[in-house]
Design a protein around this motif. Sequence first.
Motif, PDB file in Angstrom:
ATOM      1  N   ALA A  95     -27.568 -15.399 -28.451  1.00 52.74           N
ATOM      2  CA  ALA A  95     -27.766 -15.107 -29.867  1.00 52.74           C
ATOM      3  C   ALA A  95     -29.226 -14.818 -30.172  1.00 52.74           C
ATOM      4  N   ILE A 134     -24.835 -19.694 -25.455  1.00 50.79           N
ATOM      5  CA  ILE A 134     -24.672 -19.160 -26.802  1.00 50.79           C
ATOM      6  C   ILE A 134     -26.020 -19.019 -27.495  1.00 50.79           C
ATOM      7  N   LEU A 163     -21.641 -21.111 -33.923  1.00 48.70           N
ATOM      8  CA  LEU A 163     -21.082 -19.872 -33.381  1.00 48.70           C
ATOM      9  C   LEU A 163     -20.064 -20.190 -32.295  1.00 48.70           C
ATOM     10  N   SER A 196     -21.310 -13.763 -29.557  1.00 55.15           N
ATOM     11  CA  SER A 196     -22.754 -14.001 -29.559  1.00 55.15           C
ATOM     12  C   SER A 196     -23.536 -12.778 -29.103  1.00 55.15           C
ATOM     13  N   ALA A 224     -18.868 -16.128 -36.428  1.00 55.30           N
ATOM     14  CA  ALA A 224     -19.598 -14.913 -36.061  1.00 55.30           C
ATOM     15  C   ALA A 224     -19.660 -13.931 -37.219  1.00 55.30           C
TER      16      ALA A 224
END
Length: 404
Positions: free
Chosen positions: A159, A155, A127, A50, A133
């Motif tokens: 991200a 996450i 993810l 991430s 990814a």
Amino acid sequence: MTEQPTRMVVVGASLAGLNAARALRDQGHAGPITLIGEEPHAPYDRPPLSKGFLVSGADHTSLALADTAVLGLTELYGRRAVHLDTGERTVHLDDGGTVPYDGLVIATGAGARSWPGPLPATGVHTLRTLDDATALRRDLGTGPRRVLVAGGGFIGSEAAATGAELGHDVTLAIRGPAPLHQVLGEDAASFLSDLHHTAGVSVRPFTTLTGLQGGRRVTSVTLDGAHHVNADTVLLALGAVPHTDWLTASGLRLDAGLVTDAHTRAVGTDGRPHPTVVAAGDVTRFPHPHASGLLSLGHWSNAVEQARIAARTLLHPRAPSVYRPVASFWSTQYGVRFRAVGLPREADEAITREYDIGRRRLDVAYYRGGRLVGALTANRAAHIARYREQLARDLETPVEARSA
């Protein structure tokens, strides 16, 4: 059972699974070890997925955790465990094969919570894996995107930060008042929100994703059943679901994960620990002195430390070690290094000792019943080391003395 089981099987080619196999070797097991993984890849490092992996052009080999050849494993990748027969001590696989064991480590981790409705053909991502990814990186690399991230956990927040750093127009939709509010409390969440706002991320608090529109590709999302936001890339960061579906008929206790005792042994539905089955990593729920109930830790350090204790428990069942970790985790967003120890979400009080958004420094201590249970810092690594020492001393103190 014998003091030294012969055939070891590790289900889950994860950080926890690999470290369990390594610990078995380090602690003297010379017999066969089979490592089973649902993904086609050898074990790899997940935290960069991430963050750095989305930005770099590196291939998956940069994430490799270790050269498994030195461990002398039988490696079965791209094979999913579908059933565990604890009576016959056998793992059943999706291709119809079976793998017998004398000692078993369950390290199947957790997967991304899925979207309950229909999805456009492309542009919507989760993810949790290397393939996830890779697909998201490819999407973000095709030009400026309108990115909608649903979910303000680690996450989602990481991200969103990475998307902003790549120059995309990012909206972060979260159910609570601020990112990671439920985990880290008001001040830390506010600090993180300030970083997002400064980077141009549109944070939408108290917001729920309720719809996804588009045919071949996603074009917009619906928030709270009424508000439409244009988006051509969507990341669903809605939480994790432990991979326990293959254990439903195993006779092991499942409660939002696989329940273990304080020695990492899987607990049966009869309440007794299973002598030949241990577990480690994101899939587990276990007791801890600083937790009000069973604890689940989706952290890198937990996977490593719990795997080591699990290996020891299998090899020395008559003298198992107690797993009582000082939890730790970290996150890097906008160049700010967050580090945390203990269990901040277990606190009933948070004391902020430093909050300097200009210098990007933060120091928060978390207490329950007046006792330190966790701490979080930003760009204050020396402070976090002192907190860790205090938590470790408390965990080493006998229960009677701690409650006195």
